[in-house]
Scaffold this motif. Structure first.
Motif, short mmCIF file in Angstrom:
data_model
loop_
_atom_site.label_atom_id
_atom_site.label_comp_id
_atom_site.label_asym_id
_atom_site.label_seq_id
_atom_site.Cartn_x
_atom_site.Cartn_y
_atom_site.Cartn_z
N ARG A 48 -5.64 1.16 11.70
CA ARG A 48 -4.46 1.75 9.99
C ARG A 48 -4.13 0.70 9.26
NH1 ARG A 48 -3.06 6.82 9.41
NH2 ARG A 48 -1.15 5.67 8.54
N SER A 49 -4.61 -0.80 10.00
CA SER A 49 -3.83 -2.10 9.66
C SER A 49 -5.07 -2.81 8.23
CB SER A 49 -3.44 -2.78 10.40
OG SER A 49 -5.04 -3.58 11.16
N HIS A 50 -6.38 -2.35 8.42
CA HIS A 50 -7.06 -2.44 7.06
C HIS A 50 -7.77 -1.22 6.24
CE1 HIS A 50 -10.09 -1.93 10.48
NE2 HIS A 50 -9.24 -3.12 11.31
N GLY A 51 -9.01 -1.40 5.60
CA GLY A 51 -9.38 -0.36 5.53
C GLY A 51 -10.02 0.22 5.39
N GLN A 52 -9.60 0.63 6.95
CA GLN A 52 -10.47 1.42 8.11
C GLN A 52 -8.96 2.55 7.30
OE1 GLN A 52 -11.89 1.09 11.88
NE2 GLN A 52 -11.56 3.08 12.13
N ARG A 53 -8.16 2.41 7.47
CA ARG A 53 -6.72 3.01 7.28
C ARG A 53 -7.55 4.46 6.24
NH1 ARG A 53 -0.02 2.54 6.40
NH2 ARG A 53 -0.16 4.55 5.48
N GLN A 54 -8.51 3.73 4.86
CA GLN A 54 -8.46 5.23 3.81
C GLN A 54 -9.23 5.86 4.69
OE1 GLN A 54 -11.62 5.53 3.39
NE2 GLN A 54 -10.83 7.18 1.37
N LEU A 55 -9.95 5.87 5.68
CA LEU A 55 -10.48 6.79 6.87
C LEU A 55 -9.45 7.75 6.69
CD1 LEU A 55 -12.77 8.31 7.62
CD2 LEU A 55 -12.93 7.16 9.05
N TRP A 56 -8.67 7.42 7.92
CA TRP A 56 -7.25 8.20 8.64
C TRP A 56 -6.99 8.67 7.82
CZ3 TRP A 56 -7.39 9.21 13.43
CH2 TRP A 56 -7.61 7.59 14.32
N ASP A 57 -6.41 8.14 6.10
CA ASP A 57 -5.40 9.19 5.16
C ASP A 57 -6.14 9.59 4.81
OD1 ASP A 57 -3.69 7.42 5.88
OD2 ASP A 57 -3.53 5.90 4.11
N SER A 58 -8.11 10.39 5.02
CA SER A 58 -8.08 11.09 4.03
C SER A 58 -8.55 12.93 5.27
CB SER A 58 -9.92 10.88 3.98
OG SER A 58 -10.67 10.24 5.25
N ILE A 59 -7.98 12.16 6.73
CA ILE A 59 -8.18 13.76 7.55
C ILE A 59 -7.01 14.27 6.80
CG2 ILE A 59 -7.76 13.87 10.06
CD1 ILE A 59 -9.14 11.31 10.46
N PRO A 60 -7.15 15.51 6.43
CA PRO A 60 -6.05 16.76 6.55
C PRO A 60 -4.39 17.06 7.38
CG PRO A 60 -8.09 17.31 6.17
CD PRO A 60 -8.18 16.03 6.68
N ALA A 61 -3.68 16.55 7.05
CA ALA A 61 -2.45 16.32 8.45
C ALA A 61 -3.06 17.80 9.35
CB ALA A 61 -1.55 17.18 7.19
N GLY A 62 -3.06 18.80 8.61
CA GLY A 62 -4.21 19.28 9.96
C GLY A 62 -4.24 19.33 11.32
N ASP A 63 -5.69 18.77 10.93
CA ASP A 63 -6.42 18.10 11.58
C ASP A 63 -6.49 16.38 12.03
OD1 ASP A 63 -7.70 20.26 10.82
OD2 ASP A 63 -9.25 19.06 9.60
N LEU A 64 -5.40 16.06 11.35
CA LEU A 64 -5.42 14.61 11.99
C LEU A 64 -4.47 14.87 13.53
CD1 LEU A 64 -5.02 12.00 11.37
CD2 LEU A 64 -2.37 11.91 10.88
N ASP A 65 -4.15 15.46 14.05
CA ASP A 65 -3.82 15.07 15.81
C ASP A 65 -4.96 15.30 17.07
OD1 ASP A 65 -1.07 13.85 14.60
OD2 ASP A 65 -0.79 16.43 15.82
#
Length: 279
Positions: A228-245
């Motif tokens: 989450r500290s570099h460009g890959q954060r974009q991938l995490w942030d694209s996951i809907p809140a309901g699926d993230l966990d």
């Protein structure tokens, strides 16, 4: 797929790196620094040289270049993220670097003097650009004759990362990232393909050097923080809140299985350095 206009893509990229400015290269996992050292060693700028670092981030390449060219040289850093530029400029002043300047600028068409730089570096950023060959063409015009451009990209991916694709694949924003750097048939899929980008841009004598970089994580939470500290954060942030966990828990469970004989979580990355020259 709906095309994202380049100006919107650039704005979103700036927002992404504004978000990670404090954690970028700052979670206890050496990554950008070791790559910067190898890239600079290959570019080998002389003392007194003028060098441009494109996508300078928090200065992993930039500050090492300042040392390499010495007080008689000059290093210019550009980045699309205003917060990255502000933080890096502040650190340059804190370090007392009088041969460094940093500016907010779009890497696809830098507004800098033509023929002004002896070398250009771009570490782990060219695959974010919508048209890498066009960007390299623009960069070529900024070099002196026989000046060098050096970029770093990923080589072969650790198979364990590929085995995460079922978790992350459904959420990849393919409209935002036109180019998948993992695509074996894409412009970053092989040494020859990246060298081909250089030739398309009118650069000559392309060559590639590759090395393996091993990363070590204290635990799965550090791995998560690093991603989450570099460009890959974009991938995490694209996951809907309901699926993230669910996705996060599944990913961390797999990462926990990456431990070596000492119990450390490890990841190996093949790093590619590609260099070429302006004729």
């Amino acid at each position: 797929m709906v095309e994202v206009p380049d100006e919107i893509r650039a704005a979103r990229l700036a927002e992404l790196f504004d978000l990670v400015v404090d954690s970028y290269d700052n979670v206890g996992v050496p990554f950008f620094g070791p790559i910067a050292e190898r890239l600079i060693a290959e570019v080998d700028p002389r003392a007194g040289a003028r060098v441009l670092d494109i996508g300078c981030g928090r200065g992993a390449v930039l500050f090492r270049l300042a040392e390499a060219v010495g007080p008689g040289g000059e290093v210019v850093g550009i980045d699309v993220s205003p917060k990255m530029v502000a933080a890096t400029a502040h650190e340059a002043r804190a370090r007392g670097l009088t041969n460094v300047s940093v500016q907010v600028m779009d890497a696809t068409a830098p507004t800098l003097p033509r023929g002004a730089f002896d070398a250009i570096t771009a570490s782990f950023m060219i695959f974010f650009l919508p048209d890498p060959a066009a960007a390299l063409t623009a960069w070529r015009s900024l070099l002196v004759p026989h000046g060098t451009v050096g970029v770093s990209t990923f080589g072969a991916w650790d198979p364990r990362w590929e085995q995460m694709e079922d978790l992350f694949g459904p959420y990849r924003d393919r409209a935002f990232f036109r180019i998948d750097p993992r695509d074996p048939n894409g412009p970053f899929g092989s040494d020859g393909a990246v060298e081909g980008l250089m030739r398309t841009a009118g650069l000559v004598h392309p060559r590639t050097v590759a090395f393996d970089l091993d990363l070590f994580f204290d635990d799965t939470e550090q791995w998560y923080a690093w991603t989450r500290s570099h460009g890959q954060r974009q991938l995490w942030d694209s996951i809907p809140a309901g699926d993230l966990d669910r996705v996060r828990d599944a990913a961390l469970a797999r990462v926990d299985g990456w431990r070596d004989e000492q119990g450390r979580i490890t990841s190996r990355h093949r790093i590619r350095l590609t260099l070429a020259q302006r004729p």
